[in-house]
Structure formats: C-alpha cells, structure tokens
Design a protein around this motif. Structure first.
Motif, PDB file in Angstrom:
ATOM      1  N   GLY A   1      49.357  18.212  36.010  1.00  0.00           N
ATOM      2  CA  GLY A   1      50.490  16.582  35.670  1.00  0.00           C
ATOM      3  C   GLY A   1      50.813  15.690  36.532  1.00  0.00           C
ATOM      4  N   GLN A   2      51.255  16.394  37.069  1.00  0.00           N
ATOM      5  CA  GLN A   2      52.569  15.636  38.555  1.00  0.00           C
ATOM      6  C   GLN A   2      51.549  14.857  39.630  1.00  0.00           C
ATOM      7  N   THR A   3      49.903  16.043  40.026  1.00  0.00           N
ATOM      8  CA  THR A   3      49.846  15.657  40.775  1.00  0.00           C
ATOM      9  C   THR A   3      48.959  13.729  39.945  1.00  0.00           C
TER      10      THR A   3
ATOM     11  N   SER B   1      44.411  14.290  47.675  1.00  0.00           N
ATOM     12  CA  SER B   1      45.683  15.246  46.032  1.00  0.00           C
ATOM     13  C   SER B   1      44.289  15.961  45.753  1.00  0.00           C
ATOM     14  N   LEU B   2      43.402  15.196  45.317  1.00  0.00           N
ATOM     15  CA  LEU B   2      42.679  15.556  44.124  1.00  0.00           C
ATOM     16  C   LEU B   2      41.770  17.103  44.537  1.00  0.00           C
ATOM     17  N   GLU B   3      41.458  16.928  45.823  1.00  0.00           N
ATOM     18  CA  GLU B   3      40.325  17.534  45.956  1.00  0.00           C
ATOM     19  C   GLU B   3      41.340  18.784  46.753  1.00  0.00           C
ATOM     20  N   THR B   4      41.893  18.792  46.921  1.00  0.00           N
ATOM     21  CA  THR B   4      43.146  19.953  47.500  1.00  0.00           C
ATOM     22  C   THR B   4      43.981  21.164  46.197  1.00  0.00           C
ATOM     23  N   ILE B   5      43.773  20.015  44.854  1.00  0.00           N
ATOM     24  CA  ILE B   5      44.510  20.587  44.298  1.00  0.00           C
ATOM     25  C   ILE B   5      43.468  20.991  43.254  1.00  0.00           C
ATOM     26  N   ALA B   6      43.408  22.630  42.901  1.00  0.00           N
ATOM     27  CA  ALA B   6      42.857  23.506  41.867  1.00  0.00           C
ATOM     28  C   ALA B   6      43.398  23.364  40.278  1.00  0.00           C
ATOM     29  N   PRO B   7      42.066  22.211  39.157  1.00  0.00           N
ATOM     30  CA  PRO B   7      42.666  21.944  38.216  1.00  0.00           C
ATOM     31  C   PRO B   7      42.951  23.067  36.988  1.00  0.00           C
TER      32      PRO B   7
END
Length: 137
Positions: free
Chosen positions: A9-11, A58-64
């Motif tokens: 959520g922070q991302t 940022s989206l590519e480095t975080i796994a949801p």
C-alpha cells in the motif's frame, strides 16, 4: 518475497503521488494557444518521464500480495503506457516534428492519458474491492 499489504500500500501510495506529479507536468501554461515556455515544458516533460520510470521500477521490484497479482500487472502496464505516450510526444519535440506546441497537440496527449487513467481507475477499484474482502487481523 511477497510484500505485506501495508508495504504494498505504501508503494502504491508513492506511485499515486508520482502520477499526480506527472499530470501536473503535462499541463503547461499557454499564451495565445501556444505553450508559453517551450524550453521549460520540455524539461518538465523529461522530469515527468523520469518519475514515470521510477514508478515502473518500483512496481517491478515489489511482489504484491498473492491476491493482487492480476491488478499489479495491470498497474505496470498502465504506467508503461503512460511512459510510452510521454516518450512518443517528447520524441516528436526532440526531432523537430513539433516545433511549436499548440493546445491541440497537448490535448491529443492528454486524451491518450485520460484513456489510460480510466484503466487505472478500474484497476484501483478492483484493488480496493479485493482488499475489503480480506479478513481483518
């Protein structure tokens, strides 16, 4: 490793702020139907692209969280679509295809961005609905 919902959520919150920044940079000041400060607008557009690239990274480095995998891919796609739109516009400027930036040219870009915004809205609504369905701790 999968991000917990709070970190994810922070991302997403940071990316939302980046999208607001990009939106502000795309809307120039006009004088007689022409962008009043061409050079500054080009700088603003390049900055918006850099911020968009950061969002994609940022989206590519975080796994949801697992239950948001589909929406996460849609967010990446939408952010990439924004980048392609802005980069295509900047290409026309940098290669002297557009030597004067008129309201009509900017409105074409904004129209494309609004289409992407609609996709983002649907994705965001889906994320919210899925989060609401998650059990509380």
């Amino acid at each position: 490793m999968r991000a917990n919902l709070k970190k994810y959520g922070q991302t997403i919150h940071l990316i939302g702020g980046n999208l607001v920044y990009i939106s502000n940079m795309v809307h120039p000041t006009y004088a007689d139907g022409i962008v009043s400060d061409y050079d500054q607008y080009c700088i603003d557009l390049k900055n918006a692209i850099r911020v968009g690239q950061t969002s994609v990274q940022s989206l590519e480095t975080i796994a949801p969280p697992f239950f948001l995998d589909e929406e996460h891919e849609l967010l990446i796609k939408s952010c990439n679509d924004i980048l392609y739109c802005l980069e295509g516009f900047l290409y026309k400027i940098d290669n002297n295809i557009l030597t004067v930036l008129r309201v009509e040219e900017i409105e074409k870009v904004i129209y494309k961005l609004k289409e992407i915004e609609q996709e983002l809205d649907l994705t965001t609504i889906s994320i919210i609905k899925k989060i609401k369905l998650q059990p509380r701790r």
